[in-house]
Scaffold this motif. Sequence first.
Motif, short mmCIF file in Angstrom:
data_model
loop_
_atom_site.label_atom_id
_atom_site.label_comp_id
_atom_site.label_asym_id
_atom_site.label_seq_id
_atom_site.Cartn_x
_atom_site.Cartn_y
_atom_site.Cartn_z
N VAL A 44 1.57 6.75 -6.90
CA VAL A 44 0.50 7.66 -7.33
C VAL A 44 0.89 9.11 -7.02
O VAL A 44 0.71 10.00 -7.86
CB VAL A 44 -0.85 7.28 -6.67
CG1 VAL A 44 -1.90 8.35 -6.93
CG2 VAL A 44 -1.32 5.93 -7.17
N GLN A 45 1.43 9.35 -5.84
CA GLN A 45 1.84 10.70 -5.48
C GLN A 45 2.91 11.22 -6.43
O GLN A 45 2.89 12.38 -6.84
CB GLN A 45 2.36 10.74 -4.04
CG GLN A 45 1.27 10.59 -3.01
CD GLN A 45 1.81 10.44 -1.60
OE1 GLN A 45 2.91 9.94 -1.37
NE2 GLN A 45 1.01 10.88 -0.63
N LEU B 297 0.82 -1.21 0.00
CA LEU B 297 0.00 0.00 0.00
C LEU B 297 0.86 1.27 0.00
O LEU B 297 0.58 2.22 -0.74
CB LEU B 297 -0.95 0.00 1.19
CG LEU B 297 -1.98 1.12 1.25
CD1 LEU B 297 -2.84 1.13 -0.02
CD2 LEU B 297 -2.85 0.97 2.48
N GLU B 298 1.91 1.27 0.81
CA GLU B 298 2.81 2.44 0.85
C GLU B 298 3.50 2.65 -0.50
O GLU B 298 3.65 3.78 -0.96
CB GLU B 298 3.84 2.28 1.96
CG GLU B 298 3.26 2.47 3.34
CD GLU B 298 4.25 2.19 4.46
OE1 GLU B 298 5.26 1.48 4.22
OE2 GLU B 298 4.00 2.67 5.58
N GLN C 13 2.34 1.69 -3.49
CA GLN C 13 1.33 2.17 -4.43
C GLN C 13 1.03 3.64 -4.21
O GLN C 13 0.91 4.42 -5.15
CB GLN C 13 0.05 1.34 -4.30
CG GLN C 13 0.17 -0.05 -4.84
CD GLN C 13 -1.08 -0.88 -4.57
OE1 GLN C 13 -1.75 -0.71 -3.55
NE2 GLN C 13 -1.39 -1.77 -5.49
N LYS C 14 0.90 4.04 -2.95
CA LYS C 14 0.60 5.44 -2.63
C LYS C 14 1.74 6.35 -3.09
O LYS C 14 1.49 7.40 -3.68
CB LYS C 14 0.37 5.60 -1.13
CG LYS C 14 -0.01 7.01 -0.74
CD LYS C 14 -0.28 7.14 0.73
CE LYS C 14 -0.62 8.59 1.04
NZ LYS C 14 -0.83 8.80 2.46
N LYS C 15 2.96 5.93 -2.84
CA LYS C 15 4.12 6.73 -3.25
C LYS C 15 4.16 6.86 -4.77
O LYS C 15 4.48 7.92 -5.31
CB LYS C 15 5.40 6.09 -2.72
CG LYS C 15 6.64 6.91 -2.94
CD LYS C 15 7.85 6.25 -2.30
CE LYS C 15 9.09 7.07 -2.58
NZ LYS C 15 10.29 6.46 -2.02
#
Length: 125
Positions: A58-59, A51-52, A54-56
């Motif tokens: 996208v950001q 999750l981290e 994927q979030k990084k």
Amino acid sequence: MKINITRLGLRKKSAEVKTTVGVVEKAQNLQIQLLKSDSIDFTNDDPLVVLETQKKMVQGLVQFMIDIFKLTDQEVEKIKSTLDFTDFQNFMAYVLFRFQGMSDEDWETVTKQQSEESADPKESN
């Protein structure tokens, strides 16, 4: 370089992006980040790490888009609230390939070939 941004759903149809050393470096850094995220095993790795990552990713994609297209906060919010994630990923792939020298025509050819290859195998029999 002129980049077609109609897929973002903004009033502008294209954006002129100056391919400065700094912009190219940002594109390369983003591509490196994307390649690193490809090494994550989404089915077996720690869900928090997945999750981290994927979030990084996208950001990083969003920030790159903001930087090169000089988007306002309102434009960013409109994109985030209207563009589906797959379309966003496809658009960003298009942008990154443009930075590698691919023309719009080359991109259309590649995506057409990919869609034909991923077509239902029953149709080719």
